[in-house]
Design an enzyme around this catalytic site. Structure first.
Site, PDB file in Angstrom:
ATOM      1  N   HIS A  28      -8.992 -10.729  -1.631  1.00 21.38           N
ATOM      2  CA  HIS A  28      -8.937 -10.136  -2.973  1.00 21.38           C
ATOM      3  C   HIS A  28      -8.259 -11.104  -3.936  1.00 21.38           C
ATOM      4  O   HIS A  28      -7.158 -11.580  -3.685  1.00 21.38           O
ATOM      5  CB  HIS A  28      -8.159  -8.813  -2.947  1.00 21.38           C
ATOM      6  CG  HIS A  28      -9.011  -7.661  -2.510  1.00 21.38           C
ATOM      7  ND1 HIS A  28      -8.728  -6.360  -2.820  1.00 21.38           N
ATOM      8  CD2 HIS A  28     -10.167  -7.628  -1.802  1.00 21.38           C
ATOM      9  CE1 HIS A  28      -9.667  -5.569  -2.314  1.00 21.38           C
ATOM     10  NE2 HIS A  28     -10.540  -6.323  -1.678  1.00 21.38           N
ATOM     11  N   TYR A  87      -4.172   0.237  -9.356  1.00 17.91           N
ATOM     12  CA  TYR A  87      -2.845   0.849  -9.475  1.00 17.91           C
ATOM     13  C   TYR A  87      -2.825   1.633 -10.784  1.00 17.91           C
ATOM     14  O   TYR A  87      -2.863   1.025 -11.868  1.00 17.91           O
ATOM     15  CB  TYR A  87      -1.755  -0.232  -9.514  1.00 17.91           C
ATOM     16  CG  TYR A  87      -1.489  -0.888  -8.185  1.00 17.91           C
ATOM     17  CD1 TYR A  87      -2.330  -1.870  -7.681  1.00 17.91           C
ATOM     18  CD2 TYR A  87      -0.371  -0.528  -7.432  1.00 17.91           C
ATOM     19  CE1 TYR A  87      -2.072  -2.474  -6.450  1.00 17.91           C
ATOM     20  CE2 TYR A  87      -0.107  -1.131  -6.204  1.00 17.91           C
ATOM     21  CZ  TYR A  87      -0.958  -2.094  -5.718  1.00 17.91           C
ATOM     22  OH  TYR A  87      -0.705  -2.685  -4.507  1.00 17.91           O
ATOM     23  N   PRO A 130       6.350   1.125  -0.606  1.00 16.35           N
ATOM     24  CA  PRO A 130       5.095   0.412  -0.341  1.00 16.35           C
ATOM     25  C   PRO A 130       4.359  -0.096  -1.581  1.00 16.35           C
ATOM     26  O   PRO A 130       3.364  -0.819  -1.444  1.00 16.35           O
ATOM     27  CB  PRO A 130       4.242   1.451   0.394  1.00 16.35           C
ATOM     28  CG  PRO A 130       4.838   2.772   0.070  1.00 16.35           C
ATOM     29  CD  PRO A 130       6.273   2.546  -0.224  1.00 16.35           C
ATOM     30  N   LYS A 136       4.810  -5.137   0.488  1.00 12.49           N
ATOM     31  CA  LYS A 136       5.648  -6.235   0.979  1.00 12.49           C
ATOM     32  C   LYS A 136       6.177  -6.075   2.406  1.00 12.49           C
ATOM     33  O   LYS A 136       6.581  -7.059   3.028  1.00 12.49           O
ATOM     34  CB  LYS A 136       6.868  -6.410   0.049  1.00 12.49           C
ATOM     35  CG  LYS A 136       6.524  -7.040  -1.272  1.00 12.49           C
ATOM     36  CD  LYS A 136       6.403  -8.546  -1.130  1.00 12.49           C
ATOM     37  CE  LYS A 136       5.711  -9.190  -2.298  1.00 12.49           C
ATOM     38  NZ  LYS A 136       4.235  -9.228  -2.180  1.00 12.49           N
ATOM     39  N   TYR A 167       3.220 -10.581  -6.236  1.00 13.44           N
ATOM     40  CA  TYR A 167       2.253  -9.866  -5.390  1.00 13.44           C
ATOM     41  C   TYR A 167       1.685 -10.773  -4.306  1.00 13.44           C
ATOM     42  O   TYR A 167       1.526 -10.365  -3.155  1.00 13.44           O
ATOM     43  CB  TYR A 167       1.118  -9.303  -6.258  1.00 13.44           C
ATOM     44  CG  TYR A 167       0.372  -8.167  -5.598  1.00 13.44           C
ATOM     45  CD1 TYR A 167       0.709  -6.843  -5.862  1.00 13.44           C
ATOM     46  CD2 TYR A 167      -0.656  -8.408  -4.689  1.00 13.44           C
ATOM     47  CE1 TYR A 167       0.032  -5.795  -5.257  1.00 13.44           C
ATOM     48  CE2 TYR A 167      -1.331  -7.380  -4.072  1.00 13.44           C
ATOM     49  CZ  TYR A 167      -0.984  -6.071  -4.360  1.00 13.44           C
ATOM     50  OH  TYR A 167      -1.642  -5.034  -3.746  1.00 13.44           O
TER      51      TYR A 167
END
Ligand SMILES: Cc1cc2nc3c(=O)[nH]c(=O)nc-3n(C[C@H](O)[C@H](O)[C@H](O)COP(=O)(O)OP(=O)(O)OC[C@H]3O[C@@H](n4cnc5c(N)ncnc54)[C@H](O)[C@@H]3O)c2cc1C
Length: 391
Positions: free
Chosen positions: A72, A201, A293, A297, A385
């Protein structure tokens, strides 16, 4: 029983450590309290940072991940019905992430470990770690109905948040840093192709929602729910209706529904146990730290810890210097605290807090607007990220 490194727990941390040590010619024994099927089927993480992908490949367990995992290059942020894509390679020096479930990482590691002769003992519950102040620490454990002792040079506690290893560190030497959140995640697995090809998100006044996936045919979706919610109190149609509301956009995007095959609620917690080493006991992964979550990580931190330990032990074996082993806790904690910060930022950015004032609600939206309009703010998110370098 006697070995160089006694590893307590066969989650991603313990299994990967056994592999790294095997590759470095160091023998180890893994003790796992659950059975193999349980470890291979426990639904948890799904996002691998670039550094984790590289480590798995180098360790010789990346073949299926490269075939079946989904690379991704970005995520979508959704708020006020608007959509904003964060492009990882363009912002974070070419880095990306891989969608490949923790269950599959564990299956690959277990298969390789057993093919190479283990030793990996399932249904072997560690009862206590002892003697870590001296030169020959040991793990007392129960296996096949009887108690046994594993004598080691080093013990690595990879036994997760509920394990026994960290109890071997004297309480007066320990500092715990902790935060709990007034909400959790209701997570579902659904037999339906993901409605978007990257993770979404979504911040909505009714709560956060996340669209993720396990494969091109299986969606993984989450809803923010009040802490203590019983997953069974949510019917399947109510879950889809709520997801639809929170993912709503001002264009023609549509959420596809399908049969829900699993649902559970995960509490949200930030937790750091310092130090991560005492004498010949080293803690790795969830045994030493927990992140909510939202930043994806937890598994990646576990990988960073065991890479650091394996390098330090190899250095010690090759040079006789314990310098890197002595620095283990400080080296890991630098990365851990960056991940704690990032996970906290992502959590407070995207989850409306039930106790927030209207002023704080507006600030949350202003933070999202800032990311959507400033390359510097967006770069910070993309770097966090895709991951912090392994120490
Ligand atoms: C719903 C959910 C979603 C998540 N999503 C993500 C994500 O997207 N990305 C991410 O990076 N992380 C995510 N995480 C976090 C991630 O799953 C954990 O950080 C990861 O499992 C940590 O690995 P570990 O090996 O340290 O611990 P664990 O996976 O907890 O493994 C510990 C092992 O030790 C065993 N054990 C415990 N006690 C004993 C004992 N006394 N004797 C022997 N064995 C013992 C346990 O049975 C277990 O197998 C998520 C977690 C949850 C719950």
């Amino acid at each position: 029983m006697r070995t160089t490194v006694g590893i307590v727990g066969a989650g991603p941390a313990g299994l990967l450590l056994a592999r790294l040590l095997h590759n470095a010619g160091v023998d180890s024994v893994v003790l796992e309290s659950r059975d193999r099927a349980y470890v291979e089927q426990r639904q948890r993480a799904g996002i691998l940072e670039q550094g984790t992908v590289d480590v798995l490949r180098a360790a010789g367990v990346g073949e299926r991940m490269d075939r079946e995992g989904l690379r991704h290059d970005g995520i979508e942020l959704r708020f006020e019905k608007k959509r904003h894509r964060v492009d990882f390679p363009g912002l974070a020096g070419g880095r990306a992430v891989m969608v490949y479930a923790q269950t599959e990482v564990c299956k690959d590691l277990i298969a390789r470990q057993l093919a190479d002769g283990g030793p990996l003992l399932f249904e072997a519950e560690a009862l206590a770690v002892e003697g870590v102040d001296g030169d020959s620490p040991r793990v007392r454990f129960r296996h096949e109905g009887r108690e046994d002792v594993l004598e080691c040079e080093y013990v690595v506690g990879c036994d997760g948040f509920w394990g026994v290893s960290r109890q071997a560190i004297p309480a007066e030497l320990v500092r715990v840093f902790e935060r709990t959140y007034p909400f959790g995640w209701l997570g579902v697995l659904a037999d339906v192709p993901p409605s978007h090809d990257e993770l979404v998100y979504a911040r909505h006044d009714r709560g956060f929602a996340l669209l993720s996936m396990r494969s091109p045919a299986v969606s993984r979706l989450y809803l923010q729910v009040p802490a203590g919610t019983d997953a069974e109190s949510w019917g399947d149609e109510a879950i889809w209706d709520e997801l639809e509301r929170r993912f709503e956009t001002d264009d023609d995007w549509k959420l596809e529904r399908g049969p829900i095959t699993q649902k559970s609620v995960t509490p949200m917690r930030s937790y750091v146990h310092e130090p991560m080493r005492h004498g010949r006991l080293f803690l790795a992964g969830d045994a030493a730290h927990i992140v909510p979550p939202t930043g994806a990580k937890g598994l990646n931190l576990a990988v960073g810890d065991v890479v650091t330990f394996a390098r330090a032990l190899t250095h010690q074996k090759e040079t006789g210097s314990s310098e890197l082993l002595d620095a283990y806790s400080a080296t890991c904690l630098r990365r851990v605290w960056q991940a704690e910060r990032f996970s906290y930022d992502m959590t407070t950015l995207l989850h409306p807090d039930p106790d927030a004032t209207p002023f704080e609600d507006r600030l949350q939206l202003a933070r999202l607007e800032r990311i959507a309009s400033s390359r510097a703010a967006e770069t910070d998110l993309a770097e966090g990220y895709t991951g912090f370098p392994f120490g």
